[in-house]
Write a protein that holds these residues in place. Structure first.
Motif, short mmCIF file in Angstrom:
data_model
loop_
_atom_site.label_atom_id
_atom_site.label_comp_id
_atom_site.label_asym_id
_atom_site.label_seq_id
_atom_site.Cartn_x
_atom_site.Cartn_y
_atom_site.Cartn_z
N UNK A 27 24.88 71.67 -45.82
CA UNK A 27 25.78 70.62 -45.32
C UNK A 27 27.03 71.24 -44.70
N UNK A 28 27.57 72.28 -45.33
CA UNK A 28 28.76 72.94 -44.79
C UNK A 28 28.46 73.61 -43.45
N UNK A 29 27.29 74.21 -43.33
CA UNK A 29 26.90 74.82 -42.05
C UNK A 29 26.73 73.77 -40.97
N UNK A 30 26.17 72.63 -41.33
CA UNK A 30 26.00 71.55 -40.37
C UNK A 30 27.36 71.03 -39.88
N UNK A 31 28.28 70.84 -40.82
CA UNK A 31 29.62 70.37 -40.43
C UNK A 31 30.34 71.40 -39.58
N UNK A 32 30.19 72.66 -39.91
CA UNK A 32 30.81 73.72 -39.12
C UNK A 32 30.24 73.75 -37.70
N UNK A 33 28.94 73.57 -37.58
CA UNK A 33 28.31 73.53 -36.26
C UNK A 33 28.81 72.36 -35.43
N UNK A 34 28.96 71.19 -36.06
CA UNK A 34 29.49 70.03 -35.33
C UNK A 34 30.93 70.28 -34.90
N UNK A 35 31.71 70.93 -35.76
CA UNK A 35 33.11 71.21 -35.42
C UNK A 35 33.19 72.17 -34.23
N UNK A 36 32.36 73.21 -34.23
CA UNK A 36 32.35 74.16 -33.11
C UNK A 36 31.87 73.46 -31.84
N UNK A 37 30.86 72.62 -31.96
CA UNK A 37 30.33 71.91 -30.80
C UNK A 37 31.39 71.00 -30.19
N UNK A 38 32.12 70.30 -31.05
CA UNK A 38 33.19 69.42 -30.55
C UNK A 38 34.28 70.23 -29.85
N UNK A 39 34.62 71.38 -30.41
CA UNK A 39 35.63 72.25 -29.78
C UNK A 39 35.19 72.75 -28.43
N UNK A 40 33.92 73.11 -28.29
CA UNK A 40 33.39 73.59 -27.02
C UNK A 40 33.37 72.47 -25.99
N UNK A 41 33.00 71.26 -26.42
CA UNK A 41 32.95 70.13 -25.51
C UNK A 41 34.33 69.74 -25.00
N UNK A 42 35.36 69.95 -25.82
CA UNK A 42 36.72 69.58 -25.41
C UNK A 42 37.33 70.57 -24.43
N UNK A 43 36.75 71.77 -24.32
CA UNK A 43 37.28 72.77 -23.37
C UNK A 43 37.03 72.30 -21.95
N UNK A 44 38.03 72.48 -21.12
CA UNK A 44 37.85 72.11 -19.71
C UNK A 44 37.61 73.39 -18.91
N UNK A 45 36.64 73.34 -18.00
CA UNK A 45 36.30 74.56 -17.24
C UNK A 45 37.35 74.90 -16.19
#
Length: 48
Positions: free
Chosen positions: A30-48
């Motif tokens: 569960x912790x790995x899943x939450x960490x993956x979602x957190x990283x994914x959200x951070x990557x999606x918020x980056x603007x190119x």
């Protein structure tokens, strides 16, 4: 016979501890899943 019983009990205890550590709401999976979602959200918020 006694050593065989002790070995089986040790294996069972190891399996139960492993299952409790990795499973459940606070487990590693569960912790790995939450960490993956957190990283994914951070990557999606980056603007190119």
């Amino acid at each position: 016979m006694r050593s065989l019983l002790m070995t089986l009990l040790l294996i069972i205890v190891a399996i139960v501890i492993y299952g409790s550590v990795t499973g459940g709401d606070d487990g590693m999976n569960r912790q790995l899943e939450l960490s993956g979602h957190h990283m994914s959200d951070g990557i999606q918020r980056m603007s190119p």
